[in-house]
Write a protein that holds these residues in place. Structure first.
Motif, short mmCIF file in Angstrom:
data_model
loop_
_atom_site.label_atom_id
_atom_site.label_comp_id
_atom_site.label_asym_id
_atom_site.label_seq_id
_atom_site.Cartn_x
_atom_site.Cartn_y
_atom_site.Cartn_z
N VAL B 173 10.73 -10.16 3.41
CA VAL B 173 11.27 -8.51 3.26
C VAL B 173 10.32 -8.32 1.45
O VAL B 173 9.51 -7.35 1.91
N ILE B 174 10.44 -9.06 1.28
CA ILE B 174 9.94 -9.11 -0.68
C ILE B 174 7.87 -9.21 0.41
O ILE B 174 7.60 -8.29 -0.05
N ALA B 175 7.70 -10.05 1.05
CA ALA B 175 5.84 -10.34 1.22
C ALA B 175 5.83 -8.76 1.92
O ALA B 175 5.20 -8.47 1.28
N LEU B 176 6.91 -8.27 3.11
CA LEU B 176 6.25 -7.17 3.30
C LEU B 176 6.24 -6.20 2.05
O LEU B 176 4.92 -4.92 1.74
N VAL B 177 7.04 -5.68 1.42
CA VAL B 177 6.26 -4.78 0.36
C VAL B 177 5.14 -5.32 -0.23
O VAL B 177 4.67 -4.76 -0.91
N GLU B 178 5.03 -6.63 -0.73
CA GLU B 178 3.83 -7.21 -1.75
C GLU B 178 3.05 -6.45 -1.00
O GLU B 178 2.04 -6.29 -1.84
N LEU B 179 2.72 -5.90 1.07
CA LEU B 179 1.65 -6.25 1.09
C LEU B 179 1.82 -4.17 1.18
O LEU B 179 0.70 -4.08 1.37
N LEU B 180 2.88 -4.19 0.65
CA LEU B 180 2.49 -2.79 1.19
C LEU B 180 1.74 -2.48 -0.24
O LEU B 180 1.11 -1.31 -0.06
N GLY B 181 2.38 -3.00 -1.17
CA GLY B 181 1.91 -2.18 -2.10
C GLY B 181 0.29 -2.87 -2.92
O GLY B 181 -0.22 -2.23 -3.02
N ILE B 182 -0.15 -4.29 -1.70
CA ILE B 182 -1.30 -4.05 -2.15
C ILE B 182 -2.31 -3.53 -0.94
O ILE B 182 -3.82 -2.76 -1.48
N ALA B 183 -1.85 -2.62 -0.17
CA ALA B 183 -3.00 -1.93 1.11
C ALA B 183 -2.76 -0.75 0.10
O ALA B 183 -3.53 0.38 -0.48
N TRP B 184 -1.08 -0.13 -0.60
CA TRP B 184 -1.55 1.38 -1.01
C TRP B 184 -2.27 0.76 -2.59
O TRP B 184 -3.05 1.95 -2.81
N PHE B 185 -2.75 -0.32 -3.32
CA PHE B 185 -3.77 0.06 -4.10
C PHE B 185 -4.95 -0.83 -3.57
O PHE B 185 -5.70 0.06 -3.96
N PHE B 187 -6.10 0.99 -1.31
CA PHE B 187 -5.78 2.10 -0.69
C PHE B 187 -7.01 3.65 -2.12
O PHE B 187 -7.67 4.84 -1.90
N ALA B 188 -5.51 3.30 -3.38
CA ALA B 188 -6.52 3.99 -3.58
C ALA B 188 -7.61 3.34 -4.86
O ALA B 188 -8.04 4.66 -5.32
N MET B 189 -7.58 2.34 -5.31
CA MET B 189 -9.07 1.77 -5.20
C MET B 189 -10.14 2.47 -4.64
O MET B 189 -11.25 3.21 -5.18
N VAL B 190 -10.07 2.41 -3.28
CA VAL B 190 -11.40 3.24 -2.25
C VAL B 190 -11.43 4.47 -2.98
O VAL B 190 -12.30 4.90 -2.67
N LYS B 191 -9.88 4.52 -2.87
CA LYS B 191 -9.91 6.80 -2.54
C LYS B 191 -10.58 6.70 -4.36
O LYS B 191 -11.30 7.70 -4.08
N GLY B 192 -9.75 6.20 -5.68
CA GLY B 192 -11.10 6.72 -6.65
C GLY B 192 -12.51 6.32 -6.56
O GLY B 192 -13.16 7.00 -7.41
N PHE B 193 -12.61 5.44 -5.75
CA PHE B 193 -14.17 4.84 -6.27
C PHE B 193 -15.24 5.65 -5.09
O PHE B 193 -15.98 6.72 -5.40
N ARG B 194 -14.47 6.55 -3.71
CA ARG B 194 -15.11 7.15 -3.73
C ARG B 194 -15.05 8.77 -4.59
O ARG B 194 -16.32 9.65 -4.15
N GLN B 195 -13.83 8.93 -5.25
CA GLN B 195 -14.47 10.01 -5.92
C GLN B 195 -15.35 10.12 -7.12
O GLN B 195 -15.74 11.10 -7.43
#
Lengths: 187, 195
Positions: B173-185, B187-195
């Motif tokens: 469960v912790i690992a999955l939460v961490e993976l979700l956090g990584i994915a969000w991170f 995603f946010a980076m890519v989104k910020g880079f495009r803007q």
């Protein structure tokens, strides 16, 4: 696959320099566990193999009390000196807390009773149990396993000489066993 | 620590005491320091070690041991049924076994009574995602590793004393939460880079 054995914890987990120790009771044996990091090491003592249980008092309780008294005393002296120099309220409170904690530790050490070492003796080994360190733990363990050992060794009891023969024989238990002489110690 | 058979060290002075000399029983004391020793003797104390050699076979009348053709069978292995002589009989947890059954049982992990050590994979796996929270940049590596190890070790035998696998579940469960956090991170980076 054999059915999983049911274990009941006999002594609480105890940490030492050699690992974390615990003691468990199964239907046919005792199992002493030593955990080192992520590995548990097991040592089983089957009831039909146990020849004797020995309990000896140690001086660990005295040493613990001494350590607490000296440590607490030195710390109190240090704090007392600081209070005398600064005459602050915070120092006095710290002094009181240290004195209280030291006193409490000494009291608990006394209330827990004498410290002992318990050996389980079989035909091939005499093993101390690090989980049993106080008299009351040793007595609890002896109460818990004595009847189980006797039950496991009931065939050996039945095979012993009849009562009449035992009564006519000279007493096996000496009333006042003489202490061992130096010459009788093993080299 | 295992002491020499038949001896115990005196807890007070360290002298090695021979139990055979303490046979009188009850409360005795060390001869050197007089520290009292309480001893409970049990009936097994009076039984000598079993040194069975197996009786010789009388041809035509007796069954022979599977492993020793010249020895008379005394019992049958409870697992494989082979006849065993007095030398080969092993009393294991109240049942009769032959050495080869015990050996194969130990190799296959079928006899938990023979386990003298076990690795606590569940505790080990749980530490990985917890430690990675402190050293968060390694999460990219440790979160997938945790999931992999959870699956890999899921069926491995753990501690003898706990049947549940909640540590594995919590680690996953912790690992999955961490993976979700990584994915969000990411995603946010890519989104910020495009803007």
């Amino acid at each position: 696959m054999s059915a999983p054995l049911q274990y009941r914890r006999l002594a609480r987990v105890r940490g030492t320099f050699s690992g974390i120790h615990s003691l468990w009771l199964a239907e046919t044996h005792l199992i002493a566990v030593r955990q080192i990091f992520y590995t548990e090491h097991y040592r089983r003592f089957y009831f039909h193999d146990i020849q004797a249980i020995t309990v000896q008092e140690t001086r660990t309780r005295f040493h613990l009390a001494l350590a607490w008294a000296i440590g607490g005393g030195l710390f109190a002296l240090l704090l007392g000196g600081l209070i005398a120099l600064s005459s602050g309220m915070a120092g006095a409170i710290a002094f009181a807390v240290v004195a209280l904690l030291t006193g409490l530790a000494l009291l608990i050490n006394q209330l827990l009773g004498p410290t002992v070492v318990l050996h389980l003796v079989t035909a091939v080994q005499s093993t101390p149990l690090p989980t049993v360190r106080r008299r009351r733990h040793a007595d609890k363990l002896r109460r818990a396993i004595h009847s189980k050992i006797m039950l496991a060794q009931r065939d050996l009891v039945l095979a012993s000489p009849p009562l009449a023969a035992v009564e006519s024989a000279p007493p096996a238990v000496a009333p006042e066993p003489a202490p061992l002489q130096d010459s009788e110690f093993l080299p | 620590m295992i002491e020499t058979p038949g001896t115990i060290p005196c807890a007070a002075c360290g002298s090695l005491l021979d139990l055979a000399r303490l046979r009188p029983g009850g409360r005795v004391s060390c001869g050197r320091c007089l520290n009292p020793i309480e001893i409970d003797f049990f009936p097994a104390d009076s039984v000598p070690l079993m040194t069975g050699h197996g009786e010789a076979l009388e041809e035509g009348t007796d069954s022979a041991c599977f492993f020793h053709a010249g020895k008379k069978a005394a019992a049958a292995c409870g697992a494989c049924g082979r006849y065993l002589c007095g030398l080969c009989v092993i009393d294991f947890a109240g049942e009769t076994r032959c050495a080869s059954c015990l050996e194969s049982g130990k190799k296959k992990g079928k006899l938990s009574e023979l386990d003298d050590r076990r690795t606590l994979y569940d505790s080990m796996v749980l530490v990985i995602p917890l430690a990675s929270i402190i050293m968060w940049p390694v999460m990219f590596f440790t979160a997938p590793l945790t999931l992999f190890l959870t699956v890999w070790y899921w069926k491995k035998p753990g501690s003898l004393f706990r049947a549940n696998r909640w540590r594995f579940v919590l680690a996953a469960v912790i690992a999955l939460v961490e993976l979700l956090g990584i994915a969000w991170f990411l995603f946010a980076m890519v989104k910020g880079f495009r803007q």
